[in-house]
Design an enzyme around this catalytic site. Structure first.
Site, PDB file in Angstrom:
ATOM      1  CB  SER A 150      -0.870   0.011   1.265  1.00 41.92           C
ATOM      2  OG  SER A 150      -1.516   1.253   1.462  1.00 41.92           O
ATOM      3  CE1 TYR A 179      -4.587  -1.984   4.954  1.00 37.61           C
ATOM      4  CE2 TYR A 179      -3.342   0.020   4.516  1.00 37.61           C
ATOM      5  CZ  TYR A 179      -4.052  -1.074   4.056  1.00 37.61           C
ATOM      6  OH  TYR A 179      -4.204  -1.269   2.693  1.00 37.61           O
TER       7      TYR A 179
END
Length: 257
Positions: free
Chosen positions: A139, A152
């Protein structure tokens, strides 16, 4: 070299980015294993649909990737794995001092630890076949950070680091390991968030997308699942044989800031 006939295992692939990658692989003639934690008729029907559409073999194997042994069994059950795409992931947003421990553990397990477990089983298969590709879907948050996303961000940074280790351990073999780092991608999940964002900020759709959802994405456009699929397919090609241990950002300039 054609990738037709190669077997790809794509975790978290019954929707969104994972499904986009699986579609690109199937269109290129690869055998594909779809995966998620559910085991519904529609999951298996999706695999059958892709198989019919592209004239290749597509299977669905359910596995709860929060369980390391289940993640390992997924690859073992696939039987072979020339291309491994670690895509499965979940999210939770909260301040660190309010972040639930169970949410932290689940995000680390699914977003990061599962990639360790699947890779550990896939690498011997790739070595036996004399060729392999490990593609980790990290990401933009694997390269930068945002508040309230501690688990995350930690998991995605970990995925990027593990990608580099796998690349170094396979550097003298015909196996590569790379991480794709998407920004905001138009998926059904993101689409479902737009109406709530419009109501929350009393904005029209265009303004809500541009000024809220894509605030950090300089292009002011979502990446698409097709673009992610094309990037993953490129990494499987001979053109990418010397690309290993790196990150490829598909983020509209987010990490250029």
């Amino acid at each position: 070299m054609s990738v037709a006939g190669k077997t790809a295992v794509v975790t978290g692939s019954n929707s969104g980015i994972g499904l986009g990658i699986a579609r690109s692989f199937a269109a290129a003639g690869m055998k594909v294993v779809l995966n998620s934690y559910t085991d519904r008729k529609e999951d298996h029907a999706l695999a059958e649909e892709l198989a019919r559409e592209h004239g290749t073999e597509v299977r669905y194997i359910a596995a709860d990737l929060s369980d390391g042994e289940a993640a390992r069994r997924l690859v073992s059950e696939a039987g072979s794995c020339d291309v491994l795409v670690n895509n499965a992931g979940i999210q939770h947003v909260a301040a660190i001092d309010e972040f639930p421990t169970d949410k932290w553990n689940a995000i680390i397990a699914i977003n990061m630890s599962s990639a360790f477990h699947t890779t550990a089983v896939a690498l011997p298969m790739m070595r036996a076949a004399g060729w392999g590709r490990v593609i980790n879907i990290a990401s933009a948050h694997g390269l930068t950070a945002s508040p309230y996303k501690s688990a995350y961000v930690a998991a995605k940074h970990g995925v990027v680091g593990m990608t580099k280790v796998v690349a170094l351990e396979t550097a003298e073999e015909p196996i590569t390991a790379n991480a794709i780092c998407p920004g905001y991608v138009m998926t059904p999940l993101v689409e479902s968030q737009i109406p709530d964002t419009m109501r929350k900020y009393d904005m029209d759709r265009e303004t809500a997308v541009r000024d809220v959802l894509l605030q950090r994405q300089p292009s002011k456009e979502f990446a698409t699942t097709d673009q992610l699929g094309g990037t993953a397919l490129f990494l499987c090609s001979d053109h990418a044989a010397q690309i290993t241990g790196t990150t490829i950002s598909v983020d509209g300039g987010w990490t250029a800031l």
